[in-house]
Design an enzyme around this catalytic site. Structure first.
Site: not given
Ligand code: ADP
Ligand code: MG
Length: 384
Positions: A34, A65, A120, A125, A162, A174
């Site tokens: 990417d 959360s 993982a 995210s 991010e 993502d």
């Protein structure tokens, strides 16, 4: 869902205006491409992160959360690199980025509940960011979920959250996956121009399963190594006189590599260039229904990541070797590497056997027990 609604009620004293969700992803092929303007081929996972939210009259973000006991309050204008710290940066960063784009966003009360395993390599995210972005878009009347162009704007805001606020220098795959992947399709994502193409991905008629194995390994090396790989690619591109390594795809590889001064840069470049080509090989094989060919390309990708890009690890290699020894059509590490997850294409009849063999192999090597689960290509971010 009641758990999420209850938690929201406890935090705010009222029901949320709505619940939005976004999926994790697994990349079928096209790894570490990417940030080189390359191609990737993610699917959305059935695992989603849900976000219950209501708008506020003021500028405060109140964030909680169910996966983390802490609650954070922060004003949108106070959001900056490293503030708030920790996981709430992913939430606050999205609202910050949307405001920076000129959107009229205000404060929010937000409670999230994620099913995507954290860290993982399955992109919890981006699932978190995109669920919040979907909520903000609807609650502030931005209408950005309604079109591909709008979803591109949301994905870009999530990526900036991010990169700029959480401080993770990741590419955009993502967030694009969480916003654009659709059920029963993989997303051919062109990271150079941002264009997307839906590629049918439904293995049920082939009696084959895509098995994800979360190795539960995460090696401390990961962050520094990711940056180092990006730097090598930038260095190689500069020497080759191109903006990104994408531009040398299609040129005779040996001649390109001969222009590079050292073996490490040659190997890094070879991975990127051959991996970008493998994405379209898999797209063609999927369109032809040739899953054996898809499997062979998975293995070639894994070998390239292991030997040329050097981002695999003991656990990932063990999953791949064990799956292949027990009847998988193909298997490879997926995501950034140094831990995280692997994917295997397994005949439906062999799934239990392959899963057990992987567990046994990890036990024999005294490694933390891995977790394997079948996945199907699922839906993008939406209002639930
Ligand atoms: P991945 O995206 O592969 O899961 P990352 O390191 O990029 O790995 O993101 C994981 C981080 O995202 C977690 O450590 C946490 O900070 C944040 N995160 C994701 N989902 C949640 C959630 N539901 N609740 C709290 N934090 C979350
Ligand atoms: Mg991530």
């Amino acid at each position: 869902m009641p758990r999420l609604q209850d938690a929201f009620m406890t935090l705010t004293g009222h029901a949320p205006d709505g619940v939005w969700s976004a999926p994790g992803r697994v990349n079928l092929i096209g790894e570490h491409t990417d940030y080189n303007g390359g191609l990737a081929l993610p699917i959305a996972l059935p695992h989603r992160t849900r976000c219950a939210a209501s708008p506020r009259e003021d500028d405060l973000l109140r964030i909680h959360s169910l996966q983390d006991d802490s609650s954070v309050e922060v004003r949108i204008d106070d959001v900056a690199e490293g503030h708030p710290a920790g996981w709430t940066a992913y939430v606050a960063g999205v609202v910050w980025a949307l405001r920076k784009d000129g959107n009229a966003v205000r404060g929010l009360d937000v409670v999230v509940d994620g099913q995507v395993p954290l860290g993982a390599g399955l992109s919890s995210s981006a699932a978190l960011e995109c669920a919040v972005a979907a909520a903000a878009s609807d609650l502030f009347g931005l209408g950005l979920l309604d079109s591909s162009d709008g979803r591109r704007v949301l994905a870009a805001a999530c990526q900036r959250a991010e990169n700029d606020i959480a401080g993770a220098p990741t590419g955009g795959m993502d967030q694009a996956a969480a916003m654009h992947c659709t059920e029963r399709h993989a997303l051919r994502l062109d990271c150079l121009d941002g264009t997307t193409e839906q590629v049918p991905f439904d293995l049920t008629s082939h009696d084959v399963v895509l098995l994800v194995t979360d190795t539960r390994a995460s090696h401390a090396l990961a962050d520094g190594q990711y940056g180092a790989r990006r730097e090598s690619c930038e260095q190689a591109a500069e020497i080759l006189g191109v903006e990104t390594l994408r531009e040398v795809v299609g040129r005779p590889l040996d001649e390109t590599l001969a222009l590079l001064p050292d073996e490490v840069l040659r190997r890094r470049t070879r991975h990127v260039v051959t991996e970008i080509a493998r994405v379209d090989e898999v797209v063609s094989s999927l369109r032809e229904g040739d899953l054996a060919a898809v499997g062979r390309t998975f293995v070639a990708s894994h070998e390239s990541l292991r030997d040329d890009y050097e981002v695999s690890c003991t656990e990932l290699d063990l999953v791949v070797d064990t799956a292949m020894a027990h009847g998988a059509l193909g298997s490879r590490m997926t995501g950034g590497g140094f831990g995280g997850s692997a994917i295997s294409l397994v005949p439906a009849a062999d799934v239990d056997r392959v899963t057990a063999a992987i567990e046994d192999a990890f036990a024999a090597a005294h490694l933390t027990p891995p977790s394997s689960f079948p996945v199907t290509a699922s839906a993008p971010a939406h209002r639930d």
